[in-house]
Design a protein around this motif. Structure first.
Motif, PDB file in Angstrom:
ATOM      1  N   GLY A 161       0.818  -1.203   0.000  1.00  0.00           N
ATOM      2  CA  GLY A 161       0.000   0.000   0.000  1.00  0.00           C
ATOM      3  C   GLY A 161       0.853   1.255   0.000  1.00  0.00           C
ATOM      4  O   GLY A 161       0.608   2.197  -0.770  1.00  0.00           O
ATOM      5  N   ALA A 162       1.877   1.285   0.865  1.00  0.00           N
ATOM      6  CA  ALA A 162       2.781   2.437   0.920  1.00  0.00           C
ATOM      7  C   ALA A 162       3.563   2.593  -0.378  1.00  0.00           C
ATOM      8  O   ALA A 162       3.781   3.712  -0.861  1.00  0.00           O
ATOM      9  CB  ALA A 162       3.739   2.282   2.094  1.00  0.00           C
ATOM     10  N   LEU A 163       3.990   1.469  -0.971  1.00  0.00           N
ATOM     11  CA  LEU A 163       4.725   1.521  -2.232  1.00  0.00           C
ATOM     12  C   LEU A 163       3.868   2.108  -3.348  1.00  0.00           C
ATOM     13  O   LEU A 163       4.321   2.976  -4.111  1.00  0.00           O
ATOM     14  CB  LEU A 163       5.199   0.111  -2.613  1.00  0.00           C
ATOM     15  N   ALA A 164       2.626   1.660  -3.441  1.00  0.00           N
ATOM     16  CA  ALA A 164       1.726   2.187  -4.474  1.00  0.00           C
ATOM     17  C   ALA A 164       1.470   3.679  -4.268  1.00  0.00           C
ATOM     18  O   ALA A 164       1.455   4.455  -5.229  1.00  0.00           O
ATOM     19  CB  ALA A 164       0.407   1.409  -4.455  1.00  0.00           C
ATOM     20  N   ALA A 165       1.283   4.097  -3.006  1.00  0.00           N
ATOM     21  CA  ALA A 165       1.033   5.515  -2.720  1.00  0.00           C
ATOM     22  C   ALA A 165       2.242   6.377  -3.064  1.00  0.00           C
ATOM     23  O   ALA A 165       2.095   7.477  -3.616  1.00  0.00           O
ATOM     24  CB  ALA A 165       0.667   5.686  -1.245  1.00  0.00           C
ATOM     25  N   LEU A 166       3.448   5.884  -2.774  1.00  0.00           N
ATOM     26  CA  LEU A 166       4.654   6.651  -3.084  1.00  0.00           C
ATOM     27  C   LEU A 166       4.903   6.711  -4.592  1.00  0.00           C
ATOM     28  O   LEU A 166       5.352   7.739  -5.113  1.00  0.00           O
ATOM     29  CB  LEU A 166       5.864   6.027  -2.385  1.00  0.00           C
ATOM     30  N   LEU A 167       4.628   5.627  -5.299  1.00  0.00           N
ATOM     31  CA  LEU A 167       4.743   5.654  -6.764  1.00  0.00           C
ATOM     32  C   LEU A 167       3.798   6.701  -7.346  1.00  0.00           C
ATOM     33  O   LEU A 167       4.166   7.439  -8.275  1.00  0.00           O
ATOM     34  CB  LEU A 167       4.438   4.272  -7.340  1.00  0.00           C
ATOM     35  N   TRP A 168       2.600   6.757  -6.809  1.00  0.00           N
ATOM     36  CA  TRP A 168       1.632   7.759  -7.260  1.00  0.00           C
ATOM     37  C   TRP A 168       2.145   9.172  -6.965  1.00  0.00           C
ATOM     38  O   TRP A 168       2.066  10.063  -7.804  1.00  0.00           O
ATOM     39  CB  TRP A 168       0.293   7.516  -6.573  1.00  0.00           C
ATOM     40  N   ALA A 169       2.689   9.369  -5.747  1.00  0.00           N
ATOM     41  CA  ALA A 169       3.172  10.695  -5.355  1.00  0.00           C
ATOM     42  C   ALA A 169       4.386  11.118  -6.172  1.00  0.00           C
ATOM     43  O   ALA A 169       4.538  12.290  -6.527  1.00  0.00           O
ATOM     44  CB  ALA A 169       3.521  10.706  -3.872  1.00  0.00           C
ATOM     45  N   ASN A 170       5.254  10.179  -6.486  1.00  0.00           N
ATOM     46  CA  ASN A 170       6.495  10.509  -7.196  1.00  0.00           C
ATOM     47  C   ASN A 170       6.298  10.741  -8.686  1.00  0.00           C
ATOM     48  O   ASN A 170       7.029  11.537  -9.284  1.00  0.00           O
ATOM     49  CB  ASN A 170       7.527   9.397  -6.989  1.00  0.00           C
ATOM     50  N   LEU A 184      -5.146   2.513   0.261  1.00  0.00           N
ATOM     51  CA  LEU A 184      -6.168   1.607   0.797  1.00  0.00           C
ATOM     52  C   LEU A 184      -6.533   0.513  -0.196  1.00  0.00           C
ATOM     53  O   LEU A 184      -6.681  -0.656   0.180  1.00  0.00           O
ATOM     54  CB  LEU A 184      -7.403   2.407   1.195  1.00  0.00           C
ATOM     55  N   ILE A 185      -6.669   0.883  -1.464  1.00  0.00           N
ATOM     56  CA  ILE A 185      -7.033  -0.115  -2.475  1.00  0.00           C
ATOM     57  C   ILE A 185      -5.933  -1.165  -2.610  1.00  0.00           C
ATOM     58  O   ILE A 185      -6.199  -2.373  -2.651  1.00  0.00           O
ATOM     59  CB  ILE A 185      -7.303   0.569  -3.836  1.00  0.00           C
ATOM     60  N   SER A 186      -4.674  -0.713  -2.673  1.00  0.00           N
ATOM     61  CA  SER A 186      -3.554  -1.647  -2.813  1.00  0.00           C
ATOM     62  C   SER A 186      -3.440  -2.551  -1.599  1.00  0.00           C
ATOM     63  O   SER A 186      -3.224  -3.767  -1.731  1.00  0.00           O
ATOM     64  CB  SER A 186      -2.251  -0.866  -3.015  1.00  0.00           C
TER      65      SER A 186
END
Length: 235
Positions: A161-170, A184-186
């Motif tokens: 979940g954190a990895l997906a969120a950081l990829l989105w942010a970056n 949350l989805i991931s």
């Protein structure tokens, strides 16, 4: 008294120090130890944690321990994995996404670099999340007799979940709401897949965890480096 007279007076008043006085003065100075910057920052982040967040986390951990004793092993694992991701989100929201007090502009101009502030917050999130996860997962691992496999699998929803969120942010957007939804989805998808992941065995499970954690560290480094470029001033 005019300017020239002042200059002459100052020159005449100048005294030459005796030989070796400068060296003795320098030698007598106390040793100055450079203070650690991350530890005070980490302490500040922990102190700022609201009591409501701590109470919610303790309640979630207690509920998970109770559910673990009543659910079948795979259901208990899925429950702990998803709830741990939600617990992590509580810390992430408070420390990274809420923007409480509109302090971003001040943080970018203070004596600490913005990269150090981000790193200290991420260390707090990681440490607090791991404490909460282990508090719920260790009893679950003992009750269900799965040992380390149970703990490694339980942490995967939070990591992915954190990895997906950081990829989105970056690479996509800095929107806090979007990052929260992606997280949350991931986490939910990985949580629902934990039973299949457990079936792959401890070796492959460990490799998946290590690969995901390595990718997460890389994205954290990219986020910190990218944010540093936006600093107004950096010591």
């Amino acid at each position: 008294m005019n300017k020239n007279e002042v200059i002459v007076l100052l020159k005449e008043a100048k005294q030459t120090p005796p030989p070796g006085a400068m060296e003795r003065c320098i030698a007598a100075l106390p040793e100055v130890h450079k203070p650690s910057r991350l530890l005070p920052l980490i302490k500040l982040q922990l102190i700022s944690m609201p009591t409501s967040v701590i109470v919610l986390v303790l309640a979630a951990v207690t509920l998970q321990i109770i559910l673990t004793a009543r659910l079948r092993p795979m259901d208990a694992l899925m429950s702990i994995g998803i709830s741990s991701a939600i617990v992590a989100l509580l810390f992430i929201w408070h420390l990274m996404l809420s923007g409480a007090g509109s302090m971003t502009e001040i943080e970018k101009c203070c004596k600490y670099s913005f990269g150090q502030i981000l790193l200290s917050r991420m260390l707090c999130i990681f440490g607090l999340t791991m404490i909460a996860l282990l508090a719920a997962a260790i009893p679950g691992a003992v009750i269900n007799g799965m040992g380390m496999r149970f703990i490694l699998a339980a942490i995967l929803p939070t990591i992915f979940g954190a990895l997906a969120a950081l990829l989105w942010a970056n690479y996509v957007s800095n929107s806090a709401i979007a990052m929260m939804v992606i997280y949350l989805i991931s986490a939910l998808i990985i949580g629902l897949m934990l039973e299949r992941i457990m079936e792959t065995g401890i070796c492959l499970n460990s490799m998946i965890s290590l690969a995901a954690f390595t990718a997460l560290l890389i994205q954290i480094k990219n986020l910190i480096n990218r944010r540093v470029n936006y600093e107004a001033y950096n010591y």
